[in-house]
Design an enzyme around this catalytic site. Structure first.
Site, PDB file in Angstrom:
ATOM      1  CG  HIS A 238      -2.080   0.816   1.280  1.00 56.60           C
ATOM      2  ND1 HIS A 238      -2.427   1.667   0.273  1.00 56.60           N
ATOM      3  CD2 HIS A 238      -3.002   1.036   2.278  1.00 56.60           C
ATOM      4  CE1 HIS A 238      -3.499   2.370   0.633  1.00 56.60           C
ATOM      5  NE2 HIS A 238      -3.868   2.010   1.841  1.00 56.60           N
ATOM      6  CG  HIS A 278      -4.480   0.039  -8.466  1.00 52.98           C
ATOM      7  ND1 HIS A 278      -5.819  -0.121  -8.203  1.00 52.98           N
ATOM      8  CD2 HIS A 278      -4.011   0.940  -7.560  1.00 52.98           C
ATOM      9  CE1 HIS A 278      -6.148   0.656  -7.190  1.00 52.98           C
ATOM     10  NE2 HIS A 278      -5.073   1.310  -6.771  1.00 52.98           N
ATOM     11  CG  ASP A 329       2.478   4.312  -3.863  1.00 50.08           C
ATOM     12  OD1 ASP A 329       2.337   5.396  -3.270  1.00 50.08           O
ATOM     13  OD2 ASP A 329       1.827   3.298  -3.593  1.00 50.08           O
TER      14      ASP A 329
HETATM   15  N1  CMC Z   1       5.448  -6.321 -10.167  1.00 49.35           N
HETATM   16  C1  CMC Z   1       5.431  -7.466 -10.862  1.00 49.35           C
HETATM   17  N2  CMC Z   1       4.304  -8.161 -11.096  1.00 49.35           N
HETATM   18  C2  CMC Z   1       3.164  -7.674 -10.585  1.00 49.35           C
HETATM   19  C3  CMC Z   1       3.112  -6.483  -9.855  1.00 49.35           C
HETATM   20  C4  CMC Z   1       4.326  -5.798  -9.653  1.00 49.35           C
HETATM   21  N3  CMC Z   1       4.344  -4.653  -8.970  1.00 49.35           N
HETATM   22  N4  CMC Z   1       1.847  -6.240  -9.493  1.00 49.35           N
HETATM   23  C5  CMC Z   1       1.116  -7.240  -9.962  1.00 49.35           C
HETATM   24  N5  CMC Z   1       1.900  -8.104 -10.635  1.00 49.35           N
HETATM   25  C6  CMC Z   1       1.481  -9.313 -11.342  1.00 49.35           C
HETATM   26  C7  CMC Z   1       1.435 -10.495 -10.385  1.00 49.35           C
HETATM   27  O1  CMC Z   1       2.644 -11.180 -10.351  1.00 49.35           O
HETATM   28  C8  CMC Z   1       0.340 -11.299 -11.006  1.00 49.35           C
HETATM   29  O2  CMC Z   1       0.856 -11.919 -12.173  1.00 49.35           O
HETATM   30  P1  CMC Z   1       0.549 -13.428 -12.520  1.00 49.35           P
HETATM   31  O3  CMC Z   1      -0.937 -13.454 -12.762  1.00 49.35           O
HETATM   32  O4  CMC Z   1       1.384 -13.662 -13.714  1.00 49.35           O
HETATM   33  O5  CMC Z   1       0.944 -14.200 -11.307  1.00 49.35           O
HETATM   34  C9  CMC Z   1      -0.656 -10.250 -11.493  1.00 49.35           C
HETATM   35  O6  CMC Z   1       0.133  -9.103 -11.772  1.00 49.35           O
HETATM   36  C10 CMC Z   1      -1.733  -9.912 -10.498  1.00 49.35           C
HETATM   37  O7  CMC Z   1      -1.110  -9.554  -9.253  1.00 49.35           O
HETATM   38  P2  CMC Z   1      -1.827  -9.626  -7.840  1.00 49.35           P
HETATM   39  O8  CMC Z   1      -0.793  -9.614  -6.771  1.00 49.35           O
HETATM   40  O9  CMC Z   1      -2.812 -10.755  -7.812  1.00 49.35           O
HETATM   41  O10 CMC Z   1      -2.636  -8.286  -7.826  1.00 49.35           O
HETATM   42  P3  CMC Z   1      -3.339  -7.668  -6.554  1.00 49.35           P
HETATM   43  O11 CMC Z   1      -4.531  -6.963  -7.048  1.00 49.35           O
HETATM   44  O12 CMC Z   1      -3.535  -8.679  -5.487  1.00 49.35           O
HETATM   45  O13 CMC Z   1      -2.242  -6.651  -5.987  1.00 49.35           O
HETATM   46  C11 CMC Z   1      -0.903  -4.769  -5.720  1.00 49.35           C
HETATM   47  C12 CMC Z   1      -2.244  -5.308  -6.213  1.00 49.35           C
HETATM   48  C13 CMC Z   1      -0.933  -3.260  -5.803  1.00 49.35           C
HETATM   49  C14 CMC Z   1      -0.710  -5.170  -4.267  1.00 49.35           C
HETATM   50  C15 CMC Z   1       0.236  -5.337  -6.589  1.00 49.35           C
HETATM   51  O14 CMC Z   1       0.081  -4.877  -7.903  1.00 49.35           O
HETATM   52  C16 CMC Z   1       1.630  -5.017  -6.034  1.00 49.35           C
HETATM   53  O15 CMC Z   1       2.160  -5.757  -5.223  1.00 49.35           O
HETATM   54  N6  CMC Z   1       2.244  -3.883  -6.493  1.00 49.35           N
HETATM   55  C17 CMC Z   1       3.531  -3.478  -5.949  1.00 49.35           C
HETATM   56  C18 CMC Z   1       3.337  -2.678  -4.685  1.00 49.35           C
HETATM   57  C19 CMC Z   1       2.716  -1.325  -4.988  1.00 49.35           C
HETATM   58  O16 CMC Z   1       3.115  -0.620  -5.886  1.00 49.35           O
HETATM   59  N7  CMC Z   1       1.712  -0.947  -4.167  1.00 49.35           N
HETATM   60  C20 CMC Z   1       1.002   0.332  -4.311  1.00 49.35           C
HETATM   61  C21 CMC Z   1      -0.432   0.116  -4.678  1.00 49.35           C
HETATM   62  S1  CMC Z   1      -1.317   1.514  -5.328  1.00 49.35           S
HETATM   63  C22 CMC Z   1      -1.299   2.776  -4.208  1.00 49.35           C
HETATM   64  C23 CMC Z   1      -1.362   2.427  -2.783  1.00 49.35           C
HETATM   65  O17 CMC Z   1      -2.273   1.727  -2.343  1.00 49.35           O
HETATM   66  O18 CMC Z   1      -0.463   2.843  -2.070  1.00 49.35           O
END
Ligand code: CMC
Length: 392
Positions: A238, A278, A329
């Site tokens: 987050h 996201h 971010d």
């Molecule tokens: N880097 C690499 N791969 C990613 C990333 C990333 N940052 N984000 C998602 N993916 C891939 C993930 O590996 C998965 O791929 P596959 O289907 O091939 O396994 C797919 O995208 C779906 O990912 P998920 O983890 O199921 O998605 P989610 O909706 O549960 O998670 C998230 C959302 C924001 C936690 C995630 O995208 C993440 O970890 N991002 C990095 C941390 C980040 O930037 N957080 C800030 C979020 S936005 C603003 C805020 O809230 O602060």
């Protein structure tokens, strides 16, 4: 040793999507996130003009009142905020012994929790009494005013310096930068920072806002709700991501190493590039679009394009390889970096801004409250007999 079940696992009532993906958990009038078209609205207004033409004070007023303020309302609201910006000196005394072993977010969480002890009005709000909304609006005002003083002061304590008091002649954004650095910011820096605050103010039922609402829905007070929210915002998935984006850029070091860095991260099992992806946006996060523009503008002004160029390379590589987009971010890191802010204060800055949204949601929750209490889908052992300690 695991005991065998004596009966099969209980049949589950219903399974929930992991992470509650796609679940609508309640109503709000505060912000609308359109994940398909990449749009975000506060009380019906698109965020772009709010950020680029309005002010953070206007944005907070809008979230708390549902309408933009006229000139007189804005003047009085701004004066109210300035009047409340002093943090009780006892709070700094509470924090001092904790500074060494805590992050800035840890200190902020503790400080907000402790501040309830210095608010004479909070006890009255722990019951759903007539007039609670009016009292809570005064507390909201106080907390929004003080959170900025707290975050800036916590940063200074970490640097071994004394907190600086807010001035009564600066905007919310300028005052924050002044309290961090001790110097009045230039008009341009103030405008950029003000826009960044507006862009982070609210975002539907994001994790920290949902935490605040769950806490508020037990009829807990505002300090309890905002303490929960700060704990939730700190995590790396987050708000904790923005600081990690800057650490990542520092680690990459050179623009021409950016692509290899991304390839390396993505080649690791569960490798995540911070600032990408996201849960709701399936296209680019609209806040990232504005922040990229701001980061480019800052780069052009300062002539130092290193962070921006590196960010663009990373963005293109992640898009090519994973088909995912930058979130709020990602470019906020280069914006804050170009403003020469320390990465450790990035997530606390997010908290300064998001406090306005958290408070809007707590007020909204209390105005029409019902306990938030979902069911769990139990997937553990079926019923079994207790085994005495000697027989295990
Ligand atoms: N880097 C690499 N791969 C990613 C990333 C990333 N940052 N984000 C998602 N993916 C891939 C993930 O590996 C998965 O791929 P596959 O289907 O091939 O396994 C797919 O995208 C779906 O990912 P998920 O983890 O199921 O998605 P989610 O909706 O549960 O998670 C998230 C959302 C924001 C936690 C995630 O995208 C993440 O970890 N991002 C990095 C941390 C980040 O930037 N957080 C800030 C979020 S936005 C603003 C805020 O809230 O602060």
């Amino acid at each position: 040793m695991t005991q065998a079940p004596t009966t099969p696992p209980a049949a589950s009532d219903s399974s929930a999507p992991k992470g509650l993906e796609g679940i609508t958990a309640g109503d709000t009038t505060k912000s609308r996130v359109d994940g398909v078209n990449g749009k975000l609205f506060y009380c019906g207004y698109p965020i772009e003009p709010l950020a680029e033409e309005g002010s953070f004070e206007e944005c907070v007023y809008l979230l708390w009142n549902g309408e933009l303020p006229n000139a007189a309302q804005l003047e009085s609201f701004t004066a109210d905020l300035r009047r409340e910006s002093t943090v009780p000196s006892e709070i700094w005394d509470v924090l001092r012994p904790l500074v060494k072993g805590s992050t800035q977010m840890d200190l902020l969480r503790t400080a907000v929790s402790a501040m309830s002890a210095f608010d004479d009005e909070v006890a009255d709000t722990r019951e759903a009494i007539d007039g609670r909304d009016e009292i809570e609006r005064r507390i909201a005002n106080r907390l929004q005013a003080r959170i900025s003083t707290l975050v800036a002061g916590i940063y200074r304590l970490k640097q071994g310096q004394k907190p600086i008091a807010a001035r009564d002649d600066l905007t919310y954004a300028a005052n924050f930068l002044y309290m961090v650095t001790g110097e009045e910011p230039g008009e341009y820096e103030e405008r950029i920072f003000d826009a960044a605050l507006t862009l982070h103010a609210d975002h539907g039922f994001n994790a920290s806002t949902f935490s605040a609402r769950v806490t508020a829905a037990t009829e807990a007070d505002i300090y309890g709700a905002i303490t929960s929210a700060i704990g939730t915002l700190a995590g790396r998935l987050h708000g904790g991501a923005n600081m990690r984006v800057m650490r990542m850029l520092e680690k990459v070091g050179e623009v021409d190493k950016a692509e290899a860095f991304v390839d390396d991260v993505l080649s690791q099992p569960k490798g995540r590039v911070m600032g990408f992806g996201h849960r709701v946006y399936k296209v680019e996060d609209p806040r990232a679009t504005v922040l990229r523009r701001m980061a480019k503008e800052l780069t052009d002004r300062t002539g130092n394009s290193k962070w921006f160029d590196m960010s663009v390379k990373i963005e293109n590589r992640v898009k090519d390889k994973k088909g995912i987009f930058p979130n709020v971010d990602f470019y906020s890191a280069s914006v804050y970096g170009s403003l020469e802010l320390d990465p450790e204060i990035f997530t606390p800055i997010f908290a300064v801004s998001r406090t306005s949204g958290w408070l809007a949601h707590v007020l909204e929750q209390h105005a029409d409250n019902r306990l938030i209490r979902p069911r769990a889908n139990y997937v553990g052992h079926g019923e079994r007999d207790y085994v005495a300690k000697a027989d295990r």
